[in-house]
Write a protein that holds these residues in place. Structure first.
Motif, PDB file in Angstrom:
ATOM      1  N   GLU A  39       3.333   4.006  -4.975  1.00  0.00           N
ATOM      2  CA  GLU A  39       4.331   4.329  -3.948  1.00  0.00           C
ATOM      3  C   GLU A  39       3.751   5.283  -2.903  1.00  0.00           C
ATOM      4  O   GLU A  39       4.086   5.202  -1.733  1.00  0.00           O
ATOM      5  CB  GLU A  39       5.612   4.888  -4.584  1.00  0.00           C
ATOM      6  CG  GLU A  39       6.361   3.841  -5.421  1.00  0.00           C
ATOM      7  CD  GLU A  39       6.375   2.435  -4.778  1.00  0.00           C
ATOM      8  OE1 GLU A  39       6.801   2.315  -3.608  1.00  0.00           O
ATOM      9  OE2 GLU A  39       5.947   1.462  -5.428  1.00  0.00           O
ATOM     10  N   ARG A  42       1.880   3.080  -0.414  1.00  0.00           N
ATOM     11  CA  ARG A  42       2.542   1.917   0.191  1.00  0.00           C
ATOM     12  C   ARG A  42       2.730   2.208   1.677  1.00  0.00           C
ATOM     13  O   ARG A  42       3.403   3.169   2.038  1.00  0.00           O
ATOM     14  CB  ARG A  42       3.886   1.664  -0.490  1.00  0.00           C
ATOM     15  CG  ARG A  42       4.397   0.268  -0.237  1.00  0.00           C
ATOM     16  CD  ARG A  42       5.650  -0.016  -1.019  1.00  0.00           C
ATOM     17  NE  ARG A  42       5.475  -0.060  -2.465  1.00  0.00           N
ATOM     18  CZ  ARG A  42       4.862  -1.046  -3.122  1.00  0.00           C
ATOM     19  NH1 ARG A  42       4.380  -2.068  -2.460  1.00  0.00           N
ATOM     20  NH2 ARG A  42       4.743  -1.017  -4.445  1.00  0.00           N
ATOM     21  N   LYS A  44       3.535   1.365   5.905  1.00  0.00           N
ATOM     22  CA  LYS A  44       4.324   0.574   6.837  1.00  0.00           C
ATOM     23  C   LYS A  44       3.334  -0.070   7.811  1.00  0.00           C
ATOM     24  O   LYS A  44       2.281   0.513   8.101  1.00  0.00           O
ATOM     25  CB  LYS A  44       5.285   1.480   7.612  1.00  0.00           C
ATOM     26  CG  LYS A  44       6.364   2.122   6.756  1.00  0.00           C
ATOM     27  CD  LYS A  44       7.273   2.923   7.660  1.00  0.00           C
ATOM     28  CE  LYS A  44       8.219   3.838   6.944  1.00  0.00           C
ATOM     29  NZ  LYS A  44       9.052   3.282   5.932  1.00  0.00           N
ATOM     30  N   THR A  71       3.205  -4.325   1.868  1.00  0.00           N
ATOM     31  CA  THR A  71       3.837  -4.994   0.724  1.00  0.00           C
ATOM     32  C   THR A  71       5.082  -4.226   0.313  1.00  0.00           C
ATOM     33  O   THR A  71       5.229  -3.050   0.639  1.00  0.00           O
ATOM     34  CB  THR A  71       2.893  -5.029  -0.498  1.00  0.00           C
ATOM     35  OG1 THR A  71       2.557  -3.678  -0.838  1.00  0.00           O
ATOM     36  CG2 THR A  71       1.641  -5.828  -0.228  1.00  0.00           C
ATOM     37  N   GLU A  72       5.962  -4.914  -0.410  1.00  0.00           N
ATOM     38  CA  GLU A  72       7.156  -4.250  -0.929  1.00  0.00           C
ATOM     39  C   GLU A  72       7.043  -4.212  -2.442  1.00  0.00           C
ATOM     40  O   GLU A  72       6.464  -5.126  -3.055  1.00  0.00           O
ATOM     41  CB  GLU A  72       8.405  -5.035  -0.526  1.00  0.00           C
ATOM     42  CG  GLU A  72       8.719  -4.906   0.964  1.00  0.00           C
ATOM     43  CD  GLU A  72       9.872  -5.805   1.396  1.00  0.00           C
ATOM     44  OE1 GLU A  72      10.857  -5.258   1.900  1.00  0.00           O
ATOM     45  OE2 GLU A  72       9.786  -7.025   1.221  1.00  0.00           O
ATOM     46  N   ALA A  73       7.658  -3.183  -3.066  1.00  0.00           N
ATOM     47  CA  ALA A  73       7.648  -3.091  -4.527  1.00  0.00           C
ATOM     48  C   ALA A  73       8.307  -4.361  -5.083  1.00  0.00           C
ATOM     49  O   ALA A  73       9.225  -4.884  -4.457  1.00  0.00           O
ATOM     50  CB  ALA A  73       8.414  -1.848  -4.963  1.00  0.00           C
ATOM     51  N   ARG A  75       5.242  -5.429  -5.677  1.00  0.00           N
ATOM     52  CA  ARG A  75       3.865  -5.881  -5.410  1.00  0.00           C
ATOM     53  C   ARG A  75       2.949  -4.689  -5.169  1.00  0.00           C
ATOM     54  O   ARG A  75       3.359  -3.666  -4.613  1.00  0.00           O
ATOM     55  CB  ARG A  75       3.834  -6.812  -4.205  1.00  0.00           C
ATOM     56  CG  ARG A  75       4.359  -8.210  -4.555  1.00  0.00           C
ATOM     57  CD  ARG A  75       4.313  -9.121  -3.361  1.00  0.00           C
ATOM     58  NE  ARG A  75       2.972  -9.239  -2.822  1.00  0.00           N
ATOM     59  CZ  ARG A  75       2.710  -9.472  -1.530  1.00  0.00           C
ATOM     60  NH1 ARG A  75       3.699  -9.589  -0.668  1.00  0.00           N
ATOM     61  NH2 ARG A  75       1.476  -9.589  -1.116  1.00  0.00           N
ATOM     62  N   PRO A  77       0.330  -2.337  -3.447  1.00  0.00           N
ATOM     63  CA  PRO A  77      -0.086  -2.139  -2.053  1.00  0.00           C
ATOM     64  C   PRO A  77      -1.556  -2.512  -1.878  1.00  0.00           C
ATOM     65  O   PRO A  77      -2.353  -2.332  -2.814  1.00  0.00           O
ATOM     66  CB  PRO A  77       0.122  -0.644  -1.818  1.00  0.00           C
ATOM     67  CG  PRO A  77       0.162  -0.016  -3.161  1.00  0.00           C
ATOM     68  CD  PRO A  77       0.580  -1.075  -4.146  1.00  0.00           C
ATOM     69  N   GLU A 117       8.457  -2.201  12.129  1.00  0.00           N
ATOM     70  CA  GLU A 117       9.222  -2.625  10.947  1.00  0.00           C
ATOM     71  C   GLU A 117       9.699  -4.047  11.215  1.00  0.00           C
ATOM     72  O   GLU A 117      10.260  -4.307  12.284  1.00  0.00           O
ATOM     73  CB  GLU A 117      10.453  -1.721  10.759  1.00  0.00           C
ATOM     74  CG  GLU A 117      10.138  -0.280  10.410  1.00  0.00           C
ATOM     75  CD  GLU A 117       9.883  -0.054   8.927  1.00  0.00           C
ATOM     76  OE1 GLU A 117       9.615  -1.036   8.213  1.00  0.00           O
ATOM     77  OE2 GLU A 117       9.937   1.114   8.504  1.00  0.00           O
ATOM     78  N   THR A 141       2.627  -8.893   8.758  1.00  0.00           N
ATOM     79  CA  THR A 141       3.829  -8.503   8.006  1.00  0.00           C
ATOM     80  C   THR A 141       5.078  -9.095   8.663  1.00  0.00           C
ATOM     81  O   THR A 141       5.941  -9.661   7.996  1.00  0.00           O
ATOM     82  CB  THR A 141       3.950  -6.963   7.955  1.00  0.00           C
ATOM     83  OG1 THR A 141       2.702  -6.414   7.540  1.00  0.00           O
ATOM     84  CG2 THR A 141       5.043  -6.523   6.993  1.00  0.00           C
ATOM     85  N   ARG A 145       7.535 -11.941   6.899  1.00  0.00           N
ATOM     86  CA  ARG A 145       8.831 -11.492   6.375  1.00  0.00           C
ATOM     87  C   ARG A 145      10.029 -11.891   7.228  1.00  0.00           C
ATOM     88  O   ARG A 145      11.148 -11.877   6.750  1.00  0.00           O
ATOM     89  CB  ARG A 145       8.835  -9.961   6.281  1.00  0.00           C
ATOM     90  CG  ARG A 145       8.085  -9.463   5.088  1.00  0.00           C
ATOM     91  CD  ARG A 145       8.604  -8.081   4.735  1.00  0.00           C
ATOM     92  NE  ARG A 145       7.529  -7.304   4.168  1.00  0.00           N
ATOM     93  CZ  ARG A 145       7.507  -5.990   4.155  1.00  0.00           C
ATOM     94  NH1 ARG A 145       8.483  -5.309   4.698  1.00  0.00           N
ATOM     95  NH2 ARG A 145       6.498  -5.357   3.609  1.00  0.00           N
TER      96      ARG A 145
END
Ligand code: FES
Length: 361
Positions: A39, A42, A44, A71-73, A75, A77, A117, A141, A145
């Protein structure tokens, strides 16, 4: 495993998983992130990390942008950064000539506010040289997404052989033919008819951009690269009627002292005291003649956050709680941030007898 000075500015030893040669003068370095630091590391899309190395007792810190998609949890980083050789650059020379899989480097948690984002909309970037690095993470990203988003990338480099991440960018074009648009300008190479050649300056961009996309409908512009390119691109966009708050900038490699002074030009106070809060602890110290507020803090708190000390990376950002400061230069903070009261500690000198900074805000 945490380093002894973990905290906002704490460094963590990470193992090098892979060093890939991108061009003659650049590499991509992937660092392994242990499960307990997932974490922390991780990122942005668009952020960078500071790396440090001690040579002959002297500490060198450099910031490098993360090129991997965010990546998002749950997964893992992926911490992959792009490093281009800078003339006389200690860290980049080390990274290109010595660094190998299995080595350990010390890295700070991802930071920076040059971020996209994922959200629906139309986005565009104008980048030069290694300025592609954070933008690659943004585009990859976003497109993965957000099915209702498109991205237009205008990039410039000297030659095809010197262009970083050619394959990764070509891959985006193959994967998202309808949502990813790419224009490449090479300044030292003849190109096929119809493609721009030579430098991407204000005049060239003013002519090129309206032919590529509806400039006014772009939700966010991301400019990254050398100072001249970013400044020229900003002038072109402003000239085409783009609002300042839709333009985001990150500048690489500033070598001179011609940055913008963003606080009011007030005379430096002759004797000042700094109060600063960092990781929940406060202290106050006299500011010695000529030193920056970052240097004042560093005399007692080795954990004060910094990387470039040049007004470029934004790692030393702090909130000015009271008093006034004079900043030498600022390439890192957006106008909204300075208006909200943020300063770069590495560029700030006291302009009132008492100054208070908060690094935690
Ligand atoms: S340390 Fe990079 S802007 Fe201050």
């Amino acid at each position: 495993m945490l380093s002894s000075d973990a905290g906002r500015a704490g460094f963590h030893p990470l193992r090098v998983r892979e060093v890939e040669r991108l061009t003659d003068d650049s590499v991509a370095v992937t660092l392994a992130v242990p499960p307990e630091l997932r974490e922390t590391f991780r990122h942005k899309p668009g952020q960078h990390i500071a790396l440090r190395r001690v040579v002959a007792g002297e500490e060198i810190r450099r910031t490098y942008s993360i090129c991997a998609p965010a990546t998002e949890a749950p997964r893992e980083p992926v911490l992959r950064v792009g490093i281009r050789l800078v003339d006389g650059g200690d860290f980049s020379t080390y990274a290109l000539k010595e660094l190998a899989a299995g080595d350990t480097v010390e890295a700070m948690a991802p930071a920076g506010r040059f971020i996209l984002e994922p959200r629906p909309g139309r986005f565009a970037a104008i980048v030069g040289g290694s300025g592609i690095t954070p933008v690659l993470s943004m585009a990859a990203t976003l497109l993965a997404r957000e099915p209702d988003a498109s991205f237009c990338l205008v990039r410039s480099d000297r030659t095809a052989a010197s262009t970083m991440f050619l394959e990764e960018v070509a891959d985006l074009k193959d994967r998202y033919p309808d949502r990813f648009q790419l224009v490449t300008a090479l300044s030292r190479e003849e190109q096929q008819a119809g493609l721009p050649s030579g430098r991407l300056d204000e005049e060239r961009l003013t002519g090129l951009l309206p032919a590529l996309l509806p400039v006014a409908d772009v939700d966010g512009w991301f400019l990254c690269g050398p100072f001249g390119l970013v400044q020229g691109a900003e002038r072109a966009l402003r000239g085409l009627g783009v609002a300042r708050n839709r333009i985001h900038e990150e500048i690489f490699h500033v070598d001179d002292g011609t940055g913008t002074v963003t606080s009011s030009p007030v005379t430096a106070a002759t004797s000042s005291t700094l109060t600063a809060t960092l990781d929940g602890r406060s202290g106050n110290w006299p500011v010695l003649d000529g030193e920056s507020l970052l240097e004042t803090v560093l005399r007692s708190r080795a954990d004060a956050p910094y990387a470039c000390k040049g007004g470029v990376c934004g790692t030393c950002r702090a909130f000015l709680v009271s008093g006034e400061v004079r900043m030498d230069r600022n390439y890192a903070l957006e106008p909204e941030e300075t208006e909200a009261g943020y300063v770069l500690a590495c560029q700030s000198h006291p302009a009132t007898p008492e100054v208070e900074l908060d690094f935690d805000r």
